[in-house]
Design a protein around this motif. Structure first.
Motif, mmCIF file in Angstrom:
data_model
loop_
_atom_site.group_PDB
_atom_site.id
_atom_site.type_symbol
_atom_site.label_atom_id
_atom_site.label_comp_id
_atom_site.label_asym_id
_atom_site.label_seq_id
_atom_site.Cartn_x
_atom_site.Cartn_y
_atom_site.Cartn_z
ATOM 1 N N VAL A 103 35.080 40.179 1.720
ATOM 2 C CA VAL A 103 35.277 41.316 2.632
ATOM 3 C C VAL A 103 34.820 40.889 4.029
ATOM 4 O O VAL A 103 33.693 40.414 4.192
ATOM 5 N N VAL A 104 35.707 41.010 5.024
ATOM 6 C CA VAL A 104 35.352 40.682 6.414
ATOM 7 C C VAL A 104 35.652 41.898 7.289
ATOM 8 O O VAL A 104 36.727 42.501 7.184
ATOM 9 N N ILE A 105 34.688 42.252 8.118
ATOM 10 C CA ILE A 105 34.791 43.476 8.926
ATOM 11 C C ILE A 105 34.756 43.133 10.418
ATOM 12 O O ILE A 105 33.969 42.285 10.848
ATOM 13 N N THR A 106 35.605 43.804 11.181
ATOM 14 C CA THR A 106 35.640 43.528 12.620
ATOM 15 C C THR A 106 35.440 44.787 13.455
ATOM 16 O O THR A 106 35.301 45.882 12.919
ATOM 17 N N ALA A 107 35.441 44.605 14.781
ATOM 18 C CA ALA A 107 35.161 45.661 15.767
ATOM 19 C C ALA A 107 33.691 46.079 15.709
ATOM 20 O O ALA A 107 33.349 47.244 15.890
ATOM 21 N N LEU A 108 32.818 45.115 15.432
ATOM 22 C CA LEU A 108 31.376 45.373 15.422
ATOM 23 C C LEU A 108 30.758 44.743 16.666
ATOM 24 O O LEU A 108 30.377 45.433 17.579
ATOM 25 N N THR A 139 28.007 39.646 2.741
ATOM 26 C CA THR A 139 27.491 38.713 1.726
ATOM 27 C C THR A 139 27.303 39.420 0.380
ATOM 28 O O THR A 139 27.201 40.647 0.325
ATOM 29 N N LYS A 140 27.283 38.648 -0.678
ATOM 30 C CA LYS A 140 27.058 39.086 -2.074
ATOM 31 C C LYS A 140 28.199 39.950 -2.629
ATOM 32 O O LYS A 140 28.027 40.667 -3.623
ATOM 33 N N VAL A 141 29.379 39.854 -1.986
ATOM 34 C CA VAL A 141 30.523 40.645 -2.448
ATOM 35 C C VAL A 141 31.078 40.086 -3.756
ATOM 36 O O VAL A 141 31.324 40.822 -4.723
ATOM 37 N N ALA A 142 31.260 38.758 -3.802
ATOM 38 C CA ALA A 142 31.831 38.143 -4.998
ATOM 39 C C ALA A 142 30.925 38.386 -6.208
ATOM 40 O O ALA A 142 31.394 38.731 -7.301
ATOM 41 N N GLU A 143 29.590 38.257 -5.988
ATOM 42 C CA GLU A 143 28.639 38.489 -7.084
ATOM 43 C C GLU A 143 28.789 39.911 -7.629
ATOM 44 O O GLU A 143 28.735 40.138 -8.837
ATOM 45 N N ALA A 144 28.967 40.886 -6.737
ATOM 46 C CA ALA A 144 29.041 42.278 -7.174
ATOM 47 C C ALA A 144 30.316 42.570 -7.969
ATOM 48 O O ALA A 144 30.291 43.337 -8.937
ATOM 49 N N LEU A 145 31.424 41.934 -7.561
ATOM 50 C CA LEU A 145 32.705 42.299 -8.168
ATOM 51 C C LEU A 145 33.119 41.397 -9.322
ATOM 52 O O LEU A 145 33.944 41.800 -10.167
ATOM 53 N N ALA A 179 31.301 48.630 -9.009
ATOM 54 C CA ALA A 179 31.099 47.436 -8.177
ATOM 55 C C ALA A 179 31.620 47.682 -6.761
ATOM 56 O O ALA A 179 30.999 47.258 -5.775
ATOM 57 N N VAL A 180 32.753 48.381 -6.659
ATOM 58 C CA VAL A 180 33.323 48.707 -5.344
ATOM 59 C C VAL A 180 32.341 49.570 -4.550
ATOM 60 O O VAL A 180 32.091 49.344 -3.362
ATOM 61 N N GLU A 181 31.766 50.536 -5.246
ATOM 62 C CA GLU A 181 30.753 51.407 -4.636
ATOM 63 C C GLU A 181 29.586 50.554 -4.117
ATOM 64 O O GLU A 181 29.096 50.749 -2.994
ATOM 65 N N ALA A 182 29.171 49.595 -4.930
ATOM 66 C CA ALA A 182 28.039 48.729 -4.555
ATOM 67 C C ALA A 182 28.390 47.878 -3.338
ATOM 68 O O ALA A 182 27.550 47.669 -2.456
ATOM 69 N N VAL A 183 29.635 47.395 -3.275
ATOM 70 C CA VAL A 183 30.042 46.582 -2.126
ATOM 71 C C VAL A 183 30.062 47.446 -0.867
ATOM 72 O O VAL A 183 29.656 47.003 0.213
ATOM 73 N N GLY A 184 30.498 48.690 -1.015
ATOM 74 C CA GLY A 184 30.457 49.619 0.118
ATOM 75 C C GLY A 184 29.035 49.769 0.642
ATOM 76 O O GLY A 184 28.794 49.736 1.858
ATOM 77 N N ALA A 185 28.089 49.867 -0.276
ATOM 78 C CA ALA A 185 26.683 50.026 0.125
ATOM 79 C C ALA A 185 26.173 48.746 0.798
ATOM 80 O O ALA A 185 25.439 48.815 1.804
ATOM 81 N N VAL A 188 32.027 52.723 7.480
ATOM 82 C CA VAL A 188 32.101 51.361 6.922
ATOM 83 C C VAL A 188 32.273 51.394 5.404
ATOM 84 O O VAL A 188 33.252 50.848 4.865
ATOM 85 N N PRO A 189 31.364 52.045 4.651
ATOM 86 C CA PRO A 189 31.538 52.025 3.191
ATOM 87 C C PRO A 189 32.822 52.722 2.747
ATOM 88 O O PRO A 189 33.455 52.299 1.765
ATOM 89 N N VAL A 190 33.219 53.767 3.470
ATOM 90 C CA VAL A 190 34.439 54.507 3.100
ATOM 91 C C VAL A 190 35.648 53.570 3.175
ATOM 92 O O VAL A 190 36.449 53.477 2.234
ATOM 93 N N TYR A 191 35.757 52.847 4.306
ATOM 94 C CA TYR A 191 36.911 51.954 4.471
ATOM 95 C C TYR A 191 36.822 50.737 3.561
ATOM 96 O O TYR A 191 37.842 50.251 3.083
ATOM 97 N N VAL A 192 35.621 50.268 3.280
ATOM 98 C CA VAL A 192 35.472 49.133 2.352
ATOM 99 C C VAL A 192 35.947 49.558 0.955
ATOM 100 O O VAL A 192 36.735 48.854 0.311
ATOM 101 N N ARG A 193 35.514 50.710 0.484
ATOM 102 C CA ARG A 193 35.910 51.176 -0.853
ATOM 103 C C ARG A 193 37.416 51.390 -0.929
ATOM 104 O O ARG A 193 38.080 50.911 -1.854
ATOM 105 N N ARG A 194 37.945 52.099 0.051
ATOM 106 C CA ARG A 194 39.381 52.409 0.000
ATOM 107 C C ARG A 194 40.219 51.141 0.078
ATOM 108 O O ARG A 194 41.258 51.025 -0.578
ATOM 109 N N THR A 195 39.787 50.197 0.914
ATOM 110 C CA THR A 195 40.601 48.998 1.093
ATOM 111 C C THR A 195 40.529 48.115 -0.148
ATOM 112 O O THR A 195 41.534 47.518 -0.562
ATOM 113 N N LEU A 196 39.361 48.040 -0.781
ATOM 114 C CA LEU A 196 39.258 47.274 -2.039
ATOM 115 C C LEU A 196 40.135 47.908 -3.123
ATOM 116 O O LEU A 196 40.853 47.212 -3.848
#
Ligand SMILES: Cc1cc2nc3c(=O)[nH]c(=O)nc-3n(C[C@H](O)[C@H](O)[C@H](O)COP(=O)(O)OP(=O)(O)OC[C@H]3O[C@@H](n4cnc5c(N)ncnc54)[C@H](O)[C@@H]3O)c2cc1C
Ligand code: SF4
Ligand code: FES
Ligand code: FES
Lengths: 339, 187
Positions: free
Chosen positions: A257-262, A270-276, A289-295, A318-326
């Protein structure tokens, strides 16, 4: 009415000539589609003696598939063409989706992928007319000495705002670059510098000739999510690119997961692959796991008052868009966008 | 430094000689050299779409285009639509222009040239667009007056009259064309 400052326009017909035209004139700038550079010139953020246009370089246009399955996208390929390309949509869905949401229709027929990668960073104290900036007091990025975003800050935190960049990072893409002394390649992961004044490892006298996207397999899933005020035209308030690699059993083997406009560079969570890893889309374990990555993303991303949009709101999104996009990637859907 | 560049642009089917400084935009050359003031100067920085022209049939913002970078490309401005329509054997105005007129798809009219050219680009690619496709295609054109509904109705009316349909009927899956009933039945 916004006039351009005066400059000499040079329109070479080969890349070698273009590189020479840059090398022989210190301060010269490249223009591709002009959709970023021209407004910036009108705002007197740059006043180059010479502008070198790549408009006539037909060799830099087009999308092709190499024998090893990788895609080579010419730097001058218009964003609309990248967004609509069947090859890109099939092999690199996150990139096609990101390009489909850049600016509006006219700007996607003019703007190029190379220009998008090379986009200047953005800040509400910087992307303004000379008059506006003079009235407020200039900032470090142009003409001044202080930062209006981080009081007392010593580093400019203007935001990387190019939608294609996070998608290209999840895809492991690299740039092909022509320089006065020859050619080189640079992975997009190594492209960035944590400085909003100039956030790139590609010098002003170098030309990006192509973007190379490695082959993906049947288990590849990708998507892009973009938060913005309106459904068109606006730059991202947040851009989220995701990649999932599923194994033969359809469980997640790899994830990114890579996030921009920050700030000055996109952020890899980090730790995304481990979570999923080991979870299967459509199951409660995957959802958890998606919820955890959002967090994780919420913890790791701290939007600043550099671009428009309330920073606290952008952080909560951030977590909303991470969850929805995953979830969209897992279902082979996307882009995630509010209209 | 303020050298004039001499070049030739292909605008609305005519080859026109231009002499202008290198830093002039296509919008400036159209308006202040070629007297084609139909393309409007709104924001002058890519936000509004008032300056939209077609370059090789694609919607394009003239305010962000360095004029000399489109030498050799086919440029269409709002002034070019009627002559092109007549040259193709048509009578009256261009069908999209006529529909904008018929449907009252304007108030001040400042956005209209850009709206119509974006609509022309859409219809060339997608002759029977859905409302969503219209919204998307016109999303780079801002109108501060109309609220957009009559603009979408105008495009629907233009499509309906091209198809020879009674525009008041549901034409091609899009919502019913309501503007046609108001005036001349969309003929
Ligand atoms: C109203 C508006 C809305 C926009 N919204 C978005 C958005 O939502 N998302 C987004 O990502 N962008 C947005 N943009 C910015 C822009 O349209 C795109 O980023 C576009 O892809 C830029 O490409 P270009 O070819 O026009 O670049 P240019 O303006 O020609 O160049 C941009 C920069 O890159 C350099 N450059 C260009 N090509 C090369 C090359 N091949 N090698 C080396 N350097 C190069 C130039 O010197 C310049 O510094 C918006 C612009 C406007 C005006
Ligand atoms: S973050 Fe904004 S205000 Fe601060 S130096 Fe950079 S451009 Fe200027
Ligand atoms: S005048 Fe060109 S987009 Fe507004
Ligand atoms: S009619 Fe006035 S801006 Fe559209």
């Amino acid at each position: 009415m916004l006039r351009l400052p005066q400059f000499e326009l040079v329109q070479p017909s080969t890349v070698a000539e273009a590189v020479r035209a840059l090398a022989e004139c210190p301060g010269a700038l490249v223009v591709a589609g002009g959709t970023d550079l021209v407004p910036n010139l009108k705002h007197e953020l740059f006043t180059p003696p010479r502008v070198v246009s790549l408009a006539l370089l037909a060799e830099l246009r087009g999308i092709r598939r190499e024998n090893d399955g990788s895609l080579v996208i010419g730097a001058m390929t218009p964003l609309a063409e990248v967004a609509e390309s069947e090859l890109v949509r099939a092999q690199a869905p996150a990139l096609a989706q990101a390009c489909s949401l850049i600016a509006g229709p006219q700007l996607r027929s003019m703007g190029t992928l190379g220009g998008n990668v090379m986009l200047d960073t953005r800040c509400q104290w910087y992307n303004q007319t000379y008059f506006w900036r003079a009235a407020l007091g200039f900032c470090m990025k142009k003409d001044g000495t202080e930062c209006h975003v981080v009081k007392g800050g010593r580093t400019c935190v203007a935001a990387a705002s190019n939608d294609s960049a996070p998608a290209l990072m999840t895809l492991g893409a690299s740039l092909e670059i022509a320089t006065a002394s020859g050619k080189r390649t640079l992975a997009l992961d190594d492209f960035w510098v944590a400085d909003g004044i100039y956030n790139k490892q590609v010098a002003r006298d170098e030309i990006v000739t192509a973007i190379r996207v490695p082959a993906t397999g049947a288990g590849h899933r990708g998507a892009y999510g973009k938060l913005r005020d309106r459904g068109s035209i606006d730059f991202p308030l947040l851009g989220v690119a995701v990649r999932l690699e599923l194994d033969a059993q359809d469980t997640v083997a790899q994830a990114d997961v890579v996030i921009t406009a920050l700030a000055a560079q996109p952020k890899r969570i980090t730790k995304v692959a481990e979570a999923l890893a080991g979870t299967k889309p459509g199951t409660a374990a995957f959802d958890a796991a998606v919820e955890a990555v959002g967090a994780l993303a919420h913890k790791q991303c701290k939007p600043l008052p550099n671009i428009p949009g309330d920073a606290d709101y952008r952080r909560e999104m951030v977590p909303v868009y991470v969850r929805r996009t995953l979830q969209a990637a897992a279902r082979r859907e996307g882009p995630v966008h509010h209209v | 430094m303020r050298r004039m560049a001499e070049y030739r642009l292909e605008v609305n089917g005519d080859s026109l000689d231009v002499s202008a400084p290198d830093h002039w935009t296509l919008l400036e050359v159209l308006r202040y050299r070629l007297a084609l003031t139909g393309s409007k100067q709104g924001c002058d920085k890519g936000d509004c779409g008032a300056c939209t022209v077609l370059v090789d049939g694609k919607p394009w913002l003239a305010c962000l285009t360095l004029a000399r970078s489109v030498v050799g490309r086919r440029i269409t401005t709002i002034e070019g639509l009627l002559p092109a329509h007549r040259a193709n054997g048509g009578s009256g105005a261009d069908p999209v222009q006529a529909a904008f007129d018929r449907c009252g798809a304007l108030q001040c009219g400042f956005c209209q040239p850009g709206m119509i050219l974006s609509a022309k680009a859409l219809l060339a690619k997608t002759p029977q667009p859905t409302r969503d496709e219209m919204r998307e295609a016109l999303s780079g054109n801002l109108c501060r007056c109309t609220g957009y509904t009559q603009i979408f109705e105008a495009i629907e009316s233009a499509v309906a009259s091209e198809l020879g349909l009674k525009p008041a009927a549901r034409a091609w899956g899009a919502p019913p064309v309501s503007c046609a009933a108001r005036k001349d039945g969309g003929a």
